[in-house]
Design an enzyme around this catalytic site. Structure first.
Site, PDB file in Angstrom:
ATOM      1  N   SER A  84       0.847  -1.199   0.000  1.00 36.09           N
ATOM      2  CA  SER A  84       0.000   0.000   0.000  1.00 36.09           C
ATOM      3  C   SER A  84       0.890   1.260   0.000  1.00 36.09           C
ATOM      4  O   SER A  84       1.736   1.398  -0.874  1.00 36.09           O
ATOM      5  CB  SER A  84      -0.953  -0.049   1.193  1.00 36.09           C
ATOM      6  OG  SER A  84      -1.956   0.940   1.080  1.00 36.09           O
TER       7      SER A  84
ATOM      8  N   ASP B 131      -8.709  -6.019  -5.103  1.00 43.34           N
ATOM      9  CA  ASP B 131      -7.967  -4.941  -4.450  1.00 43.34           C
ATOM     10  C   ASP B 131      -8.614  -3.577  -4.715  1.00 43.34           C
ATOM     11  O   ASP B 131      -9.366  -3.394  -5.673  1.00 43.34           O
ATOM     12  CB  ASP B 131      -6.533  -4.932  -4.994  1.00 43.34           C
ATOM     13  CG  ASP B 131      -5.541  -4.172  -4.128  1.00 43.34           C
ATOM     14  OD1 ASP B 131      -5.965  -3.527  -3.155  1.00 43.34           O
ATOM     15  OD2 ASP B 131      -4.344  -4.235  -4.442  1.00 43.34           O
TER      16      ASP B 131
ATOM     17  N   HIS C 217      -6.908  -5.895  -0.804  1.00 46.54           N
ATOM     18  CA  HIS C 217      -5.775  -5.018  -0.503  1.00 46.54           C
ATOM     19  C   HIS C 217      -4.798  -5.665   0.483  1.00 46.54           C
ATOM     20  O   HIS C 217      -3.599  -5.421   0.405  1.00 46.54           O
ATOM     21  CB  HIS C 217      -6.295  -3.693   0.066  1.00 46.54           C
ATOM     22  CG  HIS C 217      -5.298  -2.583   0.010  1.00 46.54           C
ATOM     23  ND1 HIS C 217      -4.639  -2.234  -1.150  1.00 46.54           N
ATOM     24  CD2 HIS C 217      -4.832  -1.740   0.968  1.00 46.54           C
ATOM     25  CE1 HIS C 217      -3.822  -1.231  -0.904  1.00 46.54           C
ATOM     26  NE2 HIS C 217      -3.904  -0.920   0.373  1.00 46.54           N
TER      27      HIS C 217
END
Length: 348
Positions: free
Chosen positions: A148, A292, A319
């Site tokens: 991320s 995601d 994610h």
């Protein structure tokens, strides 16, 4: 002719024996802290960091010993914690992979100065470089795995310091914040029930981010689909702990108040390195997932844009694929590390 064949066979046996001996040495010494300077603390080091406004300390914890594979884990947020990576404990030790938990400056286990001048990509890159030096890592063993926001940091680090890297892993992060926002707005948002999407957008237009109903809608309809694909009451304790420890000051300043894109005046809203990816030459693994918040097709493109890239697709993941698609995630990450370490890495 026969002599040559025997010589080749003898050489192959010798090389195989050396490889097995090296692997056995790594396995046998993996949990031996006796020759390390962090035995007293169980691998924990508070590393001094120089910044433009003074000195601070950041928290790290090294797990295992492997002289040729040392993976620094760059967590998301910004402002989350290493706790998002605790699932790695279930996979890396068995493979004798050394890995380093690390809370970036401003995160829960590290110093938390309250000064927005610190929250820039450039300063975080220099922080990672100082951590690398303090840990004694170099291009013969140093990998970064960023997930991320950590993926942004990993890319930025590689763009400046790839000479110090052995390998790069970009997990669940696109190379452009505007492209990420467009994907959230044009693709993911319309997949929500229209009444839900309209309510979410109304809360955001009114900047009513602290409204309990806003959080309820995101968790029920968005987070459990695209952040971690499990009912909220089944989320791992480590993830709940990481969210509990989130530093909202860092998060809101850089990412904005919503997980639904990078919003408001967030400092990352215009971040984009798509045109610079082609300058990354180190072996690179890019990880995307079907569900995601990031577009997996964009991540697949990234893996072809860098010079030595490989794409890992997690068909069941979102994610946090290190939790909801562990079978594919860890198999691919471990294979990448093994291939680079052995010199057998092939892009693709």
């Amino acid at each position: 002719m026969k002599t040559k064949i025997l010589s080749v066979l003898a050489l192959l046996l010798l090389l195989t024996g050396c490889k097995e001996q090296k692997e056995n040495t790594v396995v046998n010494n993996y949990l031996d802290f006796s020759k390390r300077d962090d035995q007293f603390t169980g691998g924990i080091k508070m590393i001094p960091i120089n910044t433009p406004i003074g000195k601070f300390k950041v928290w790290t914890k090294t797990v295992g010993n492997n002289p040729t594979i040392k993976v620094l884990l760059l967590h998301g947020g910004p402002g989350l914690t290493h706790e998002c990576f605790e699932s790695f404990d279930g996979f890396f030790p068995k493979e004798s992979i050394e890995y380093i938990y690390y809370d970036q400056l401003g995160s829960y286990y590290s110093d938390q100065p309250n000064d927005n001048r610190l929250w820039t990509n450039e300063r975080f890159v220099e922080e990672v470089e100082q951590v690398r030096i303090a840990l004694g890592c170099d291009s013969t063993n140093f990998y970064v795995l960023g997930q991320s926001w950590g993926g942004i940091l990993a890319m930025e680090y590689a763009l400046k310091y790839q000479k110090n890297l052995k390998g790069l892993i970009i997990s669940n992060m696109m190379a452009s914040a505007p492209a990420y926002n467009k994907y959230a707005e044009d693709v993911l948002g319309p997949k929500l029930p229209k009444v839900v999407f309209d309510q979410i957008k109304t809360f955001e237009r009114n900047k009513d981010y602290t409204n309990p109903k806003y959080s309820e809608l995101l968790f029920k309809y968005y987070y459990t689909e695209h952040i971690l694909r499990m009912p909220v009451d089944q989320w791992p304790e480590s993830i709940n702990r990481a969210f509990k420890h989130l530093n909202p000051n860092v998060y809101v300043y850089m990412q904005g108040p919503s997980e639904f894109g990078i919003t408001g005046n967030a400092s990352l809203r215009n971040w984009d390195v798509t045109t610079r990816l082609k300058t990354i030459t180190v072996p690179t693994l890019v990880i995307g997932a079907k569900y995601d918040t990031m577009d997996p097709e964009h991540m697949k493109w990234m893996s072809k844009e860098v010079q030595n890239g490989r794409f890992l697709f997690c068909p069941n993941g979102s994610h946090l694929s290190q939790y909801d698609d562990q079978k594919n995630y860890f198999k691919g990450v471990i294979q990448f590390l093994r291939d680079v370490d052995s010199g057998e890495f092939k892009k693709g």
